[in-house]
Design a protein around this motif. Structure first.
Motif, mmCIF file in Angstrom:
data_model
loop_
_atom_site.group_PDB
_atom_site.id
_atom_site.type_symbol
_atom_site.label_atom_id
_atom_site.label_comp_id
_atom_site.label_asym_id
_atom_site.label_seq_id
_atom_site.Cartn_x
_atom_site.Cartn_y
_atom_site.Cartn_z
ATOM 1 N N ASP A 1 0.123 6.238 4.299
ATOM 2 C CA ASP A 1 -0.928 6.747 5.180
ATOM 3 C C ASP A 1 -1.961 5.664 5.487
ATOM 4 N N ALA A 2 -2.130 4.712 4.583
ATOM 5 C CA ALA A 2 -3.087 3.621 4.826
ATOM 6 C C ALA A 2 -2.630 2.373 4.086
ATOM 7 N N VAL A 3 -2.875 1.209 4.705
ATOM 8 C CA VAL A 3 -2.508 -0.084 4.111
ATOM 9 C C VAL A 3 -3.828 -0.813 3.861
ATOM 10 N N LEU A 4 -4.155 -1.044 2.587
ATOM 11 C CA LEU A 4 -5.505 -1.501 2.237
ATOM 12 C C LEU A 4 -5.502 -2.567 1.154
ATOM 13 N N SER A 5 -6.485 -3.456 1.202
ATOM 14 C CA SER A 5 -6.704 -4.389 0.087
ATOM 15 C C SER A 5 -7.133 -3.556 -1.123
ATOM 16 N N THR A 6 -7.199 -4.179 -2.298
ATOM 17 C CA THR A 6 -7.598 -3.375 -3.460
ATOM 18 C C THR A 6 -9.050 -2.889 -3.312
ATOM 19 N N GLY A 7 -9.888 -3.708 -2.680
ATOM 20 C CA GLY A 7 -11.274 -3.269 -2.428
ATOM 21 C C GLY A 7 -11.290 -2.091 -1.456
ATOM 22 N N GLY A 8 -10.428 -2.157 -0.441
ATOM 23 C CA GLY A 8 -10.310 -1.063 0.532
ATOM 24 C C GLY A 8 -9.830 0.207 -0.155
ATOM 25 N N MET A 9 -8.946 0.053 -1.135
ATOM 26 C CA MET A 9 -8.452 1.224 -1.876
ATOM 27 C C MET A 9 -9.592 1.878 -2.661
ATOM 28 N N CYS A 10 -10.485 1.057 -3.227
ATOM 29 C CA CYS A 10 -11.622 1.613 -3.986
ATOM 30 C C CYS A 10 -12.529 2.413 -3.052
ATOM 31 N N ARG A 11 -12.756 1.896 -1.850
ATOM 32 C CA ARG A 11 -13.593 2.633 -0.882
ATOM 33 C C ARG A 11 -12.894 3.924 -0.450
ATOM 34 N N PHE A 12 -11.578 3.828 -0.179
ATOM 35 C CA PHE A 12 -10.807 5.010 0.227
ATOM 36 C C PHE A 12 -10.934 6.090 -0.853
ATOM 37 N N ALA A 13 -10.775 5.682 -2.113
ATOM 38 C CA ALA A 13 -10.811 6.637 -3.229
ATOM 39 C C ALA A 13 -12.158 7.351 -3.306
ATOM 40 N N ARG A 14 -13.230 6.596 -3.042
ATOM 41 C CA ARG A 14 -14.582 7.191 -3.075
ATOM 42 C C ARG A 14 -14.759 8.198 -1.949
ATOM 43 N N GLU A 15 -14.259 7.817 -0.769
ATOM 44 C CA GLU A 15 -14.581 8.603 0.433
ATOM 45 C C GLU A 15 -13.652 9.789 0.684
ATOM 46 N N THR A 16 -12.414 9.750 0.168
ATOM 47 C CA THR A 16 -11.472 10.822 0.480
ATOM 48 C C THR A 16 -11.884 12.136 -0.201
ATOM 49 N N SER A 17 -11.553 13.245 0.471
ATOM 50 C CA SER A 17 -11.804 14.539 -0.172
ATOM 51 C C SER A 17 -10.539 15.004 -0.892
ATOM 52 N N ALA A 18 -9.460 14.219 -0.791
ATOM 53 C CA ALA A 18 -8.202 14.612 -1.446
ATOM 54 C C ALA A 18 -8.364 14.547 -2.972
ATOM 55 N N PRO A 19 -7.877 15.559 -3.691
ATOM 56 C CA PRO A 19 -8.025 15.539 -5.153
ATOM 57 C C PRO A 19 -7.017 14.601 -5.837
ATOM 58 N N VAL A 20 -5.910 14.286 -5.129
ATOM 59 C CA VAL A 20 -4.866 13.406 -5.702
ATOM 60 C C VAL A 20 -4.571 12.314 -4.681
ATOM 61 N N VAL A 21 -4.467 11.068 -5.152
ATOM 62 C CA VAL A 21 -4.142 9.941 -4.266
ATOM 63 C C VAL A 21 -3.001 9.150 -4.905
ATOM 64 N N ILE A 22 -1.996 8.802 -4.089
ATOM 65 C CA ILE A 22 -0.870 7.989 -4.563
ATOM 66 C C ILE A 22 -1.200 6.531 -4.255
ATOM 67 N N VAL A 23 -1.110 5.670 -5.270
ATOM 68 C CA VAL A 23 -1.601 4.296 -5.128
ATOM 69 C C VAL A 23 -0.460 3.286 -5.268
ATOM 70 N N GLY A 24 -0.151 2.603 -4.168
ATOM 71 C CA GLY A 24 0.938 1.621 -4.178
ATOM 72 C C GLY A 24 0.409 0.208 -4.294
ATOM 73 N N THR A 25 0.124 -0.170 -5.525
ATOM 74 C CA THR A 25 -0.267 -1.563 -5.803
ATOM 75 C C THR A 25 -0.085 -1.796 -7.299
ATOM 76 N N GLU A 26 -0.548 -2.950 -7.774
ATOM 77 C CA GLU A 26 -0.474 -3.272 -9.197
ATOM 78 C C GLU A 26 -1.223 -2.181 -9.975
ATOM 79 N N VAL A 27 -0.639 -1.725 -11.079
ATOM 80 C CA VAL A 27 -1.182 -0.535 -11.753
ATOM 81 C C VAL A 27 -2.576 -0.711 -12.369
ATOM 82 N N GLY A 28 -3.015 -1.961 -12.534
ATOM 83 C CA GLY A 28 -4.334 -2.214 -13.131
ATOM 84 C C GLY A 28 -5.470 -1.565 -12.341
ATOM 85 N N LEU A 29 -5.252 -1.354 -11.057
ATOM 86 C CA LEU A 29 -6.314 -0.772 -10.233
ATOM 87 C C LEU A 29 -6.594 0.677 -10.626
ATOM 88 N N ILE A 30 -5.580 1.360 -11.166
ATOM 89 C CA ILE A 30 -5.720 2.794 -11.463
ATOM 90 C C ILE A 30 -6.907 3.056 -12.402
#
Ligand code: 13P
Ligand code: SF4
Length: 310
Positions: free
Chosen positions: A210-239
């Motif tokens: 649904d979105a292609v983002l840098s790891t910083g972009g992923m952090c912003r997406f996570a803050r802003e989304t109203s979705a309760p669950v997010v699937i994260v396709g990157t190195e697992v350390g970001l989780i």
């Protein structure tokens, strides 16, 4: 020594040595927790340039510490584990880029920050996963563009800018583990959950997300989304960071085997030892340093990018 004792000692050493700790989003959770700043490659490069401390302990991989040293030659940049490299950055070397430039003498060279200082020194401008499309958009539309070393990031830039790039066939072995079947499985198991992936992922994985983002972009997406669950396709350390910052949301790795062994080499012991002994200083010799610095500084500038004099 216990974790608590190490954390306490690191805090003392930081004050004693006028040091700041920067950590990439993929570092071990305990390392991220003692860092003064955690971020993506672009955010860390900016921080390294702007911090007032005279010593930077860079918890990341070699090219990141090199970029910090380029931007702050007056500061001491320490990489706690010298062997923490980036296999993608090592996929292109100076002779490789020289032969590509010889085949396309009029092309401007854009190098992903995941590259050695030597490769940066032979490039017109640098970019990160957060600004690659913006950097390419600053190049004259009639000019040929060489993009190194990540072909998958290059493909995402082609898609976003509508331009065709001459790409080096490099890739990240960690992100290459993510395949479309992982996206399909995640969508089956977590219906409705958005899938976000890093642009180092394969093009079909990016297409399926649904979105292609840098790891910083992923952090912003996570803050802003109203979705309760997010699937994260990157190195697992970001989780770990996403969970820390968004305790009410759930973050599911697209594939938990997507780990970067180099990002996991730095432990608290190494951070403490680097501060104690100041070992692991990253320096870049002239004239490579000045030439590479020009490419990194051009990334932070605005307006048309011109061909540099090498
Ligand atoms: P970011 O700049 O998005 O953090 O990516 C760095 C990296 O090495 C990804 O593998
Ligand atoms: Fe390099 Fe990939 Fe590790 Fe990032 S995740 S540092 S690109 S090997």
């Amino acid at each position: 020594m216990s974790i608590d004792a190490m954390v306490k000692r690191i805090e003392e050493l930081k004050a004693e040595k006028d040091a700041v700790i920067l950590s990439h989003n993929y570092q071990l959770p305990e390392v991220q927790r003692i860092a003064d700043f955690v971020g993506d490659s672009l955010e860390l490069a900016q921080k390294a340039r702007d911090v007032s401390q005279s010593v930077i302990v860079f918890c990341g991989v070699h090219f990141m510490a090199e970029t910090a040293a380029l931007l702050s030659p007056e500061k001491t940049v320490l990489l706690p584990v010298m062997e923490a490299g980036c296999p993608m950055a090592d996929m292109i070397d100076a002779p490789g880029l020289a032969s590509m430039r010889a085949a396309h003498p009029d092309a401007l060279v854009v190098c992903y920050v995941n590259s050695t200082a030597q490769v940066k020194a032979m490039s017109d401008v640098c970019c990160t996963s957060a600004n690659a499309h913006g950097v390419v958009a600053r190049i004259d539309p009639d000019s040929e563009v060489i993009f190194v070393p990540d072909r998958y990031l290059g493909m995402q830039v082609e898609k976003r800018t509508g331009r065709s790039l001459i790409k080096w066939p490099g890739y990240c072995p960690t992100h290459a583990k993510l395949v479309v079947e992982h996206v399909e499985r995640a969508r089956r198991e977590h219906p409705g959950a958005p899938v976000i992936v890093h642009p180092e992922s394969r093009p079909d994985v990016c297409e399926a997300a649904d979105a292609v983002l840098s790891t910083g972009g992923m952090c912003r997406f996570a803050r802003e989304t109203s979705a309760p669950v997010v699937i994260v396709g990157t190195e697992v350390g970001l989780i770990d960071r996403l969970e820390r910052e968004n305790p009410a949301k759930k973050f599911v790795p697209l594939d938990e085997r997507a780990t970067c062994p180099n990002m996991k080499k730095t432990r608290l012991e190494n951070v403490m030892a680097a501060l104690e002994t100041r070992h692991g200083r990253v320096t870049i010799a002239e004239p490579i340093a000045s030439q590479a610095r020009r490419a990194v500084e051009e990334m932070f500038a605005s307006g048309r990018i011109r061909k540099a004099k090498y």
